[in-house]
Design an enzyme around this catalytic site. Structure first.
Site, PDB file in Angstrom:
ATOM      1  CG  PHE A 108      -2.006   0.937   1.231  1.00 45.56           C
ATOM      2  CD1 PHE A 108      -3.169   0.671   0.539  1.00 45.56           C
ATOM      3  CD2 PHE A 108      -1.910   2.136   1.929  1.00 45.56           C
ATOM      4  CE1 PHE A 108      -4.223   1.576   0.529  1.00 45.56           C
ATOM      5  CE2 PHE A 108      -2.963   3.045   1.924  1.00 45.56           C
ATOM      6  CZ  PHE A 108      -4.120   2.764   1.222  1.00 45.56           C
ATOM      7  CG  ASP A 179       0.027  -3.119   6.713  1.00 41.48           C
ATOM      8  OD1 ASP A 179      -1.081  -3.490   7.161  1.00 41.48           O
ATOM      9  OD2 ASP A 179       0.270  -1.943   6.397  1.00 41.48           O
ATOM     10  CE1 TYR A 204      -9.441   1.907   7.161  1.00 41.32           C
ATOM     11  CE2 TYR A 204      -8.287   2.668   9.127  1.00 41.32           C
ATOM     12  CZ  TYR A 204      -8.315   2.444   7.764  1.00 41.32           C
ATOM     13  OH  TYR A 204      -7.214   2.752   7.009  1.00 41.32           O
ATOM     14  CE  LYS A 205      -7.962  -0.693   4.940  1.00 38.23           C
ATOM     15  NZ  LYS A 205      -6.532  -0.706   4.648  1.00 38.23           N
ATOM     16  NE  ARG A 351     -10.235  -2.375  -2.944  1.00 40.59           N
ATOM     17  CZ  ARG A 351      -9.686  -1.899  -1.852  1.00 40.59           C
ATOM     18  NH1 ARG A 351      -8.566  -2.421  -1.376  1.00 40.59           N
ATOM     19  NH2 ARG A 351     -10.248  -0.897  -1.192  1.00 40.59           N
TER      20      ARG A 351
END
Ligand code: PLP
Length: 392
Positions: A108, A179, A204-205, A351
């Site tokens: 990322f 990560d 938060y995912k 996605r």
């Protein structure tokens, strides 16, 4: 299935839990309680009376349980970007004679940007070496100080072999950071067993902690006392309320705290974590594979214009499926207009996240049905769907 544990708008099919998890139904009440009974009534006393000061660690242990981390090795706070900085700075200090950070092009951007910035600050001639994801294993050598990877690629959903890469890296004297942004709550992770020195991730995912929920950092138990925090904030001090002039690292994982914790966000996250008490990560994984396999099969049947961008082997995929399409952005906008929520990642990736906590086969088939309609009728080919918003 825990569908009724979430407040998802009626009629919406939410395939974006990989970006922002939905609102758990108990969160509002829990946050209200923290606002009214704690902040409202206790005010400053809340730090002691409501245990606010311990929450980064106590709620951290609950997150730790989901990645098989022992108690006292995970702490919450700040954003993932900050936690990447902390992990990388400490990892480099553990390997002072080497000058290469190895990562891959699937990482990322924020992780790579942070590495770039940190290396500029350190200014000791380090190099950030970025190779293709499949080249990582061969790029491990004795020049490398730190291997820093995102376990599940945010674009393709491709999952690295955490144990094998960690083992090979450590045999060469490399310190390893994973990560887990797209892993925690999505796929089974055994971080202690992997033996990696550091892991970081957000909540938060797949963990449904809400926008702005605190990130987490894991440090392997045996090196906790060795780690010298680069962000030496007062709440990571051994004795913050002694207000000493000089920094002394806190005991264990406490040293990875920085400043005042976000108590209201921690309440939201704590409520979201209750859902995980009654589920098993293996079952979640099994169901997520069923859903993603169904999605791939049906999409390939109806929409030949779309090309699978995720690994076909489910064992090598995280909990998301990506398809490539030149006009992917417009297709996603057309889907969103019909209440099927996915997202888009440049340059051409659509996605779709599969989260068995609130999705089932009926949802997947309904989503494919809408997608088929949009592709067959070229509904996406309208100017209203082609204007890029700030957040894609
Ligand atoms: C989502 C994500 C981030 C986001 O970082 P924030 O500081 O929470 O904005 C960072 N790294 C990875 C790998 C991610 O997937």
């Amino acid at each position: 299935m825990k569908k009724d544990h979430f407040d998802i708008p009626k009629g919406m099919i939410y395939l974006d839990g990989n970006s922002l998890g939905p609102l758990p139904s108990k969160t509002s009440e829990r946050v209200q309680k923290t606002l009214h009974d704690e902040w409202g009534k206790m005010l400053i006393k809340g730090w002691n009376q409501a245990g606010w000061m311990q929450q980064p660690s106590s709620v951290g242990d609950r997150v730790g349980a989901l990645i098989a981390a022992p108690k006292g090795t995970v702490v919450l706070g700040d954003t993932l970007t900050i936690k990447v900085y902390q992990a990388l700075a400490s990892a480099l200090e553990l390997n002072p004679d080497r000058r290469v950070i190895l990562s891959d092009s699937g990482n990322f951007p924020t992780d790579l940007y942070i590495a770039e910035g940190l290396l500029k600050t350190i200014d000791k001639g380090h190099e950030l070496r970025i190779v293709e994801p499949h080249e990582i294993s061969n790029a491990l050598n004795e020049e490398v100080a730190v291997l820093m990877l995102t376990h599940v690629d945010y674009r393709s959903g491709k999952m690295h072999d955490m144990e094998a890469l960690t083992r090979k890296a450590q045999a060469l004297g490399i310190v390893v950071i994973w990560d887990l942004a797209h892993s925690a709550g999505a796929v089974p992770v055994e971080i202690e067993k992997s033996n990696a020195e550091f892991a970081v991730g957000c909540t938060y995912k797949y963990l449904n902690g809400g926008p702005g929920a605190p990130a987490f950092i894991y440090v392997r138990a045996d090196i906790l006392e060795q780690v010298q925090p680069a962000l030496s904030g007062w709440l990571g001090h051994n004795s913050p309320f002694a207000f000493e002039q000089k920094y002394r690292p806190g005991a264990g994982i406490e040293r990875m705290r920085v400043g005042t914790p976000p108590i209201i966000q921690l309440a939201a996250l704590d409520a979201a974590l209750d859902i995980w008490d009654s589920v098993n990560m293996r079952d979640i994984r099994e169901k997520s594979i069923v859903l993603s396999e169904l999605f791939i099969r049906e999409v390939e049947k109806c929409c030949s214009q779309l090309t699978l961008a995720s690994p076909r082997n489910p064992e090598q995929r995280g909990s998301q499926v990506s398809f490539e399409f030149e006009e992917g952005y417009a297709v996603i906008q057309a889907l969103i207009a019909r209440d099927v929520i996915g997202d888009f990642r440049a340059p051409n990736i659509m996605r779709f996240g599969f989260t068995p906590l609130y999705l089932d086969e009926v949802d997947v088939l309904a989503a494919v049905h809408v997608l088929e309609d949009i592709m067959t009728n070229r509904t996406w080919d309208a100017s209203e769907f082609k204007t890029r918003a700030v957040v894609t």
